[in-house]
Structure formats: structure tokens, C-alpha cells
Design a protein around this motif. Structure first.
Motif, PDB file in Angstrom:
ATOM      1  N   VAL A 136       3.113   4.116  -3.039  1.00 58.15           N
ATOM      2  CA  VAL A 136       3.430   4.482  -4.426  1.00 58.15           C
ATOM      3  C   VAL A 136       4.934   4.629  -4.577  1.00 58.15           C
ATOM      4  O   VAL A 136       5.654   4.831  -3.601  1.00 58.15           O
ATOM      5  N   SER A 156       2.341  -2.499  -5.354  1.00 59.06           N
ATOM      6  CA  SER A 156       1.880  -3.872  -5.609  1.00 59.06           C
ATOM      7  C   SER A 156       2.346  -4.308  -6.997  1.00 59.06           C
ATOM      8  O   SER A 156       1.578  -4.275  -7.960  1.00 59.06           O
ATOM      9  N   ASP A 186       0.849  -1.193   0.000  1.00 59.88           N
ATOM     10  CA  ASP A 186       0.000   0.000   0.000  1.00 59.88           C
ATOM     11  C   ASP A 186       0.885   1.244   0.000  1.00 59.88           C
ATOM     12  O   ASP A 186       1.337   1.705   1.047  1.00 59.88           O
ATOM     13  N   SER A 226      -0.810   9.118  -8.568  1.00 56.52           N
ATOM     14  CA  SER A 226      -0.929   7.776  -7.992  1.00 56.52           C
ATOM     15  C   SER A 226      -1.443   7.869  -6.555  1.00 56.52           C
ATOM     16  O   SER A 226      -2.354   7.128  -6.163  1.00 56.52           O
ATOM     17  N   ALA A 227      -0.854   8.784  -5.776  1.00 57.24           N
ATOM     18  CA  ALA A 227      -1.243   8.918  -4.362  1.00 57.24           C
ATOM     19  C   ALA A 227      -2.693   9.350  -4.248  1.00 57.24           C
ATOM     20  O   ALA A 227      -3.428   8.877  -3.374  1.00 57.24           O
ATOM     21  N   ALA A 239      -2.205   4.069 -11.595  1.00 58.10           N
ATOM     22  CA  ALA A 239      -1.440   4.366 -10.371  1.00 58.10           C
ATOM     23  C   ALA A 239      -0.211   3.461 -10.315  1.00 58.10           C
ATOM     24  O   ALA A 239      -0.313   2.256 -10.562  1.00 58.10           O
ATOM     25  N   LYS A 240       0.923   4.019  -9.976  1.00 57.18           N
ATOM     26  CA  LYS A 240       2.148   3.231  -9.839  1.00 57.18           C
ATOM     27  C   LYS A 240       2.269   2.874  -8.358  1.00 57.18           C
ATOM     28  O   LYS A 240       2.914   3.569  -7.573  1.00 57.18           O
ATOM     29  N   THR A 241       1.591   1.782  -7.994  1.00 57.10           N
ATOM     30  CA  THR A 241       1.564   1.378  -6.584  1.00 57.10           C
ATOM     31  C   THR A 241       2.706   0.409  -6.307  1.00 57.10           C
ATOM     32  O   THR A 241       3.339  -0.110  -7.226  1.00 57.10           O
ATOM     33  N   LEU A 281      -7.397   0.806  -9.502  1.00 61.90           N
ATOM     34  CA  LEU A 281      -6.202   1.676  -9.431  1.00 61.90           C
ATOM     35  C   LEU A 281      -5.470   1.815 -10.769  1.00 61.90           C
ATOM     36  O   LEU A 281      -4.228   1.864 -10.806  1.00 61.90           O
ATOM     37  N   LEU A 302      -4.946   6.476  -4.549  1.00 57.77           N
ATOM     38  CA  LEU A 302      -4.936   5.642  -3.344  1.00 57.77           C
ATOM     39  C   LEU A 302      -5.477   6.397  -2.128  1.00 57.77           C
ATOM     40  O   LEU A 302      -5.457   5.871  -1.019  1.00 57.77           O
ATOM     41  N   THR A 337       5.170   4.949   1.393  1.00 58.70           N
ATOM     42  CA  THR A 337       4.135   3.998   1.816  1.00 58.70           C
ATOM     43  C   THR A 337       3.121   4.734   2.690  1.00 58.70           C
ATOM     44  O   THR A 337       3.387   5.843   3.177  1.00 58.70           O
ATOM     45  N   ARG A 338       1.977   4.071   2.945  1.00 54.82           N
ATOM     46  CA  ARG A 338       0.959   4.720   3.783  1.00 54.82           C
ATOM     47  C   ARG A 338       1.407   4.802   5.248  1.00 54.82           C
ATOM     48  O   ARG A 338       0.782   5.485   6.052  1.00 54.82           O
TER      49      ARG A 338
END
Ligand code: PLP
Length: 279
Positions: free
Chosen positions: A33, A153, A31, A57-58, A149-151, A146, A61, A95-96
Motif C-alpha cells: 500500500v 498495483s 503487493d 488499505s492494509a 484500497a490504495k495498493t 480490493l 490486503l 510492501t508485504r
């Protein structure tokens, strides 16, 4: 050249410093970017478009980011500790943060661009297609997927590349269930037909909007080409005047074979690589 590690608000620390908590949501859930930026002559190339994409991306999310100026400072600290003679890949990771709440975790690393990556710029790549399992345009109606988004994951992206390697290929072209070429796990599809340089539209397909492809298309006029976006089926690529995968670290890699079919080498590859400023 050893890796460089810089922490937001701290600066450069030894590269093997433990920096993540066990409950960091970046680790627990992927979780967060990130961005990967090419470092040449000791400078991050195209930092602004990368930070623009990180902000998008952020937003997707619903995740806060540190102030942009702080991320620019972080990138600068990492690059200042890097040897200007060595091509680097700068990763900025946010990260979050911890599961029970707390600030975003933000750091930057730089590692040398792998010799195999640099070789692919000159030798091209063998690519095979693989389904991504979604219709081409579903992600515009499904924000939880998503798209764009460049996460953090990237397990599916890496599994796709391992699968390709197991088939003797260098890379994968993901295809939608309705038969359209989308993107590769870490790069963007670009092709040339009758003087027009094309890429796949990111806005309608949910692929990642590639900064390298965007630069190429914006500057296509300097090569006497026009630029456009459209969907394409992989079989149509067999007849293109050139097919490439573009990304920040690798730059431009010409697709030499697609699903075992040899594609004609394009005379434009060297000019395009130079336009992007890669050696
Ligand atoms: N598509 C995906 C899924 C990627 O991970 C990347 C690389 O970051 C790209 C495309 C190419 O983007 P860029 O040219 O900004 O490196």
C-alpha cells in the motif's frame, strides 16, 4: 531539489541507496500500500487522513503495517530533509516484505511536484472517459477486487493515463459498465450543481475515498455550498456548474473539456483552490 529517501527505523539516506530485496512482494506482485501526501511549507498536509486510509488499505490486503507513530516519525524525518520553499509529493510505501516472510518494507520519498501538475491547477484539464470494465457497485460484494484500497498495483492507472495522452487528453474519467462516472486514475471527481458540491460515493462503488475531495466537501459550507454524494452519468456533467478532479499533489484541476465537449468555466475554482490551500 533532489529527492529525499527515508527508511523506517533508519532515517534519511542518500536518495539513490538500493533498499529493496529482489524477492520483495511489493516488486513481484504490487503487493503493498502507499499514500501520496502534499508537502507545503515543509509539512505533510493532511497526514492523519492519509494514514487512516493507509490503515484501511492494509486491512483490505490483510497486511500488517508498522505502528502509526513510526510512520509519523518516518514522514517527519523525510520532511525535515526537504526544502520548505518547494512543493513536494511525499510517498509513504509499505510492501508485504520478502516472499519467504519477513517484516514489512517501509520507506518514504519526497520529490518536487511537477511543473505540469501545478499548471493544471490553473489551466484545467482535458478529460476523456474510458471504461473500467466493472459495474458501479460490484466491488462492495467482491472484497478480492480490493475496492477502496490504495495498493501498489497502479499499472492499470498509469496505462489509462498513457492511453489518454495518446488521444491528446490530460486525464481519464473511468466509467462503470452500467454507465456511471467513477473516478480518475489518480484523482476524485467533484462537481457542482445548484450550490451543491457532489462527489461519487466511495463506500458503495469501491473507488478510492479521496482525502482532498473529503476536505472540500467537509468545508463546502465556508463557500456557501452544501455537500452530497451520488452517482452521475458523464453526459450529465456537461450541464454541471463546475467539474473538477481533486488529488493531493495536483489539488484541484478544473475539467475544461469532457470527451471533446467544452464545459463552462466555473467562477468557484479559485475559491475552492484557496480553501484547499494550494498556490
Ligand atoms: N482516486 C485514485 C485512484 C487515486 O490514486 C487518488 C490519489 O491518491 C485519488 C483518487 C485522490 O485521492 P487524494 O485526494 O487523497 O489524493
Amino acid at each position: 531539489m533532489a529527492r529525499v529517501l527515508a527508511l523506517l527505523g533508519v532515517g534519511v539516506v542518500p536518495a539513490d541507496t538500493p533498499i529493496l530485496r529482489a524477492d520483495d512482494l511489493g516488486v513481484l506482485r504490487g503487493d503493498g500500500v502507499f499514500e501520496t501526501i502534499h508537502v507545503r511549507d515543509g509539512e505533510p498536509w493532511g497526514l492523519e487522513p492519509h494514514l487512516d486510509r493507509m490503515a484501511r488499505s492494509a486491512e483490505r490486503l490483510s497486511m500488517p503495517l508498522p505502528p502509526r507513530a513510526d510512520l509519523v516519525e518516518l514522514a517527519g524525518q523525510a520532511c525535515a530533509a526537504w526544502s520548505p520553499e518547494v512543493e513536494g509529493g511525499l510517498r509513504i510505501v509499505c510492501t508485504r516484505g520478502p516472499e519467504d516472510g519477513g517484516p514489512v518494507t517501509a520507506y518514504a520519498t519526497i520529490a518536487p511536484v511537477a511543473a505540469a501538475t501545478i499548471a493544471a491547477r490553473h489551466n484545467g484539464v482535458a478529460v476523456i472517459t474510458a471504461t473500467l470494465g466493472v459495474p458501479a457497485e460490484v466491488r462492495t460484494e467482491a472484497p478480492w477486487l480490493l475496492g477502496g484500497a490504495k495498493t501498489l498495483s497502479y499499472a492499470i492507472n498509469m496505462a489509462s493515463l498513457r492511453w489518454a495522452a495518446g488521444q491528446g487528453a490530460d486525464d481519464v474519467l473511468w466509467v462503470s459498465v452500467d454507465g456511471y462516472a467513477l473516478e480518475a486514475p489518480t484523482s476524485t471527481l467533484v462537481w457542482l450543481v445548484d450550490g451543491v458540491l457532489y462527489t461519487v460515493p466511495a463506500a458503495t462503488t469501491g473507488i478510492l475515498a479521496g482525502t482532498t475531495a473529503a476536505y472540500l466537501l467537509e468545508h463546502a459550507g465556508e463557500l456557501g455550498m452544501r455537500a452530497d454524494e451520488r452517482l452521475i452519468r458523464p453526459a450529465e456533467l456537461h450541464d454541471a456548474d463546475g467539474v473538477w478532479l481533486t488529488s493531493s499533489s495536483r489539488g484541484l484541476a478544473e475539467v475544461r473539456t469532457l470527451d471533446g465537449v467544452t464545459l463552462d468555466p466555473s467562477p468557484e475554482t479559485t475559491r475552492m483552490r484557496k480553501l484547499l490551500g494550494y498556490s
